[in-house]
Design a protein around this motif. Structure first.
Motif, mmCIF file in Angstrom:
data_model
loop_
_atom_site.group_PDB
_atom_site.id
_atom_site.type_symbol
_atom_site.label_atom_id
_atom_site.label_comp_id
_atom_site.label_asym_id
_atom_site.label_seq_id
_atom_site.Cartn_x
_atom_site.Cartn_y
_atom_site.Cartn_z
ATOM 1 N N MET A 1 -17.666 18.316 52.249
ATOM 2 C CA MET A 1 -17.672 17.966 50.825
ATOM 3 C C MET A 1 -19.009 17.354 50.438
ATOM 4 S SD MET A 1 -15.151 15.370 48.736
ATOM 5 C CE MET A 1 -13.742 16.469 48.942
ATOM 6 N N PHE A 2 -19.534 17.753 49.264
ATOM 7 C CA PHE A 2 -20.806 17.205 48.790
ATOM 8 C C PHE A 2 -20.660 15.725 48.460
ATOM 9 C CE2 PHE A 2 -23.475 15.940 45.206
ATOM 10 C CZ PHE A 2 -24.733 16.188 45.727
ATOM 11 N N LYS A 3 -21.645 14.932 48.870
ATOM 12 C CA LYS A 3 -21.667 13.509 48.560
ATOM 13 C C LYS A 3 -23.041 13.132 48.012
ATOM 14 C CE LYS A 3 -18.271 12.086 52.031
ATOM 15 N NZ LYS A 3 -18.009 11.204 53.211
ATOM 16 N N PHE A 4 -23.045 12.266 46.998
ATOM 17 C CA PHE A 4 -24.287 11.783 46.425
ATOM 18 C C PHE A 4 -24.913 10.722 47.317
ATOM 19 C CE2 PHE A 4 -22.322 13.464 42.550
ATOM 20 C CZ PHE A 4 -23.409 14.102 41.962
ATOM 21 N N ASP A 5 -26.225 10.745 47.389
ATOM 22 C CA ASP A 5 -26.998 9.706 48.070
ATOM 23 C C ASP A 5 -27.594 8.814 46.983
ATOM 24 O OD1 ASP A 5 -28.852 8.109 49.341
ATOM 25 O OD2 ASP A 5 -29.694 9.719 50.564
ATOM 26 N N PRO A 6 -27.202 7.549 46.911
ATOM 27 C CA PRO A 6 -27.693 6.680 45.827
ATOM 28 C C PRO A 6 -29.194 6.440 45.866
ATOM 29 C CG PRO A 6 -26.509 5.411 47.483
ATOM 30 C CD PRO A 6 -26.288 6.845 47.829
ATOM 31 N N ASN A 7 -29.838 6.788 46.957
ATOM 32 C CA ASN A 7 -31.284 6.592 47.082
ATOM 33 C C ASN A 7 -32.087 7.832 46.702
ATOM 34 O OD1 ASN A 7 -31.078 3.887 48.149
ATOM 35 N ND2 ASN A 7 -30.405 4.807 50.073
ATOM 36 N N GLN A 8 -31.404 8.869 46.239
ATOM 37 C CA GLN A 8 -32.065 10.099 45.846
ATOM 38 C C GLN A 8 -31.975 10.299 44.333
ATOM 39 O OE1 GLN A 8 -33.837 12.059 47.769
ATOM 40 N NE2 GLN A 8 -33.291 11.230 49.762
ATOM 41 N N TYR A 10 -31.243 13.076 41.301
ATOM 42 C CA TYR A 10 -30.571 14.348 41.087
ATOM 43 C C TYR A 10 -30.704 14.783 39.633
ATOM 44 C CZ TYR A 10 -28.157 13.314 45.513
ATOM 45 O OH TYR A 10 -27.857 13.021 46.824
ATOM 46 N N GLN A 11 -30.632 16.094 39.447
ATOM 47 C CA GLN A 11 -30.471 16.689 38.125
ATOM 48 C C GLN A 11 -29.433 17.795 38.234
ATOM 49 O OE1 GLN A 11 -35.031 17.082 37.249
ATOM 50 N NE2 GLN A 11 -33.980 17.243 35.283
ATOM 51 N N MET A 12 -28.838 18.126 37.092
ATOM 52 C CA MET A 12 -27.851 19.197 37.098
ATOM 53 C C MET A 12 -28.520 20.541 37.433
ATOM 54 S SD MET A 12 -25.563 18.158 33.775
ATOM 55 C CE MET A 12 -24.512 19.605 33.939
ATOM 56 N N PRO A 13 -27.855 21.370 38.300
ATOM 57 C CA PRO A 13 -26.589 21.111 39.009
ATOM 58 C C PRO A 13 -26.825 20.277 40.270
ATOM 59 C CG PRO A 13 -27.343 23.332 39.455
ATOM 60 C CD PRO A 13 -28.307 22.749 38.462
ATOM 61 N N ALA A 14 -26.273 19.076 40.291
ATOM 62 C CA ALA A 14 -26.572 18.102 41.340
ATOM 63 C C ALA A 14 -26.013 18.480 42.698
ATOM 64 C CB ALA A 14 -26.038 16.726 40.919
ATOM 65 N N HIS A 15 -24.971 19.335 42.741
ATOM 66 C CA HIS A 15 -24.295 19.614 44.008
ATOM 67 C C HIS A 15 -25.135 20.428 44.977
ATOM 68 C CE1 HIS A 15 -22.816 22.363 40.767
ATOM 69 N NE2 HIS A 15 -23.382 23.249 41.588
#
Length: 270
Positions: A1-8, A10-15
């Motif tokens: 499952m895709f998980k966000f890294d708070p230290n990175q 992102y822009q859409m599409p972020a996945h």
């Protein structure tokens, strides 16, 4: 499952993962040619387009500018053109008071900087066809259009060179008011109801001019219908309706610009 890294970032599409940030993707625009035409306008009419707590500055000045951006690091050397409109304002926040310019609108001819500017910095960017400027017999011309219909013609004539010392002095004199600002507005899903985001922002940059010229500018906004430009006609017509009370000296510059300043990164205003 895709998980966000708070230290990175992102822009859409972020996945698909974070956007590339590295040594090659600095904020430097190494070859920038600009045309700037300014004029005084009616205070009350300009105020109608400034959300609180922005106020018209002591002088109600509109600046229409064009930039031909080449050798852009974060675009791997590619470039794009832009045409924007700024108003001289004062931000009267609860904790901050800033003098600077408020971005009313910026047209650009490339999707990537439009999305990055809107999503990451809150700059009101939209699309237009903006060909490179032309120069003939010291007459500089540029324009923007959409759906095949002209938005604006911008021109500067009778250009005279400005010395390097005068350029440096002018940059130093404007240092305290070099605060580009705007409104980061993201509507609710579906477009109605309270907005998801509605915040005043600032997005500093740094320019270094190698050449500068001063001349006489002229602007010709078009009057558009919904059929001609269904998504932007109201913007163009509003800008056309701001009266030109007095033209100010127009400017052409060549140099470079850095849009990523770690010590002065884009941020919300308080």
């Amino acid at each position: 499952m895709f998980k966000f890294d708070p230290n990175q970032s992102y822009q859409m599409p972020a996945h698909f993962g974070p956007r590339y940030i590295g040594e090659k993707s600095s904020g430097w625009y190494h070859d920038v040619t600009m045309m700037m035409v300014s004029y005084r306008t009616d205070r009350e009419k300009l105020a109608a387009y400034l959300p609180a707590p922005f106020e018209v500055a002591e002088e109600a000045i509109i600046t229409v500018y064009y930039a031909c951006n080449k050798q852009v690091d974060w675009l791997a050397g590619h470039g794009y053109n832009m045409l924007g409109v700024n108003a001289s304002v004062v931000y009267q926040g609860e904790k901050e008071q800033l003098k600077g310019s408020y971005s009313l609108v910026i047209w650009e001819n490339l999707t990537d900087p439009i999305l990055a500017g809107r999503e990451l910095q809150g700059i009101p960017k939209i699309f237009a066809d903006i060909p490179d400027h032309s120069v003939l017999n010291n007459d500089w011309q540029c324009n923007a259009s959409h759906f095949g219909h002209k938005i604006i013609d911008l021109g500067i004539t009778d250009l005279q060179p400005v010395s390097a010392a005068d350029i440096a002095a002018q940059q130093e004199a404007n240092a305290d008011s070099d605060n580009p600002m705007g409104l980061r507005y993201m509507p609710a899903i579906g477009g109605f109801g309270p907005p998801a985001i509605n915040q005043a922002v600032t997005f500093p940059s740094k320019s270094e001019f190698s050449e500068a010229y001063i001349g006489t500018g002229h602007i010709d906004w078009q009057q558009l219908t919904w059929e001609q430009n269904p998504t932007q006609f109201h913007i163009v017509n509003a800008l056309k309706d701001l009266p030109v009370l007095e033209m100010l000296p127009a400017i052409v510059t060549r140099g470079k610009t850095n849009l990523i300043l770690p010590e002065r990164w884009s941020r919300p205003l308080a």
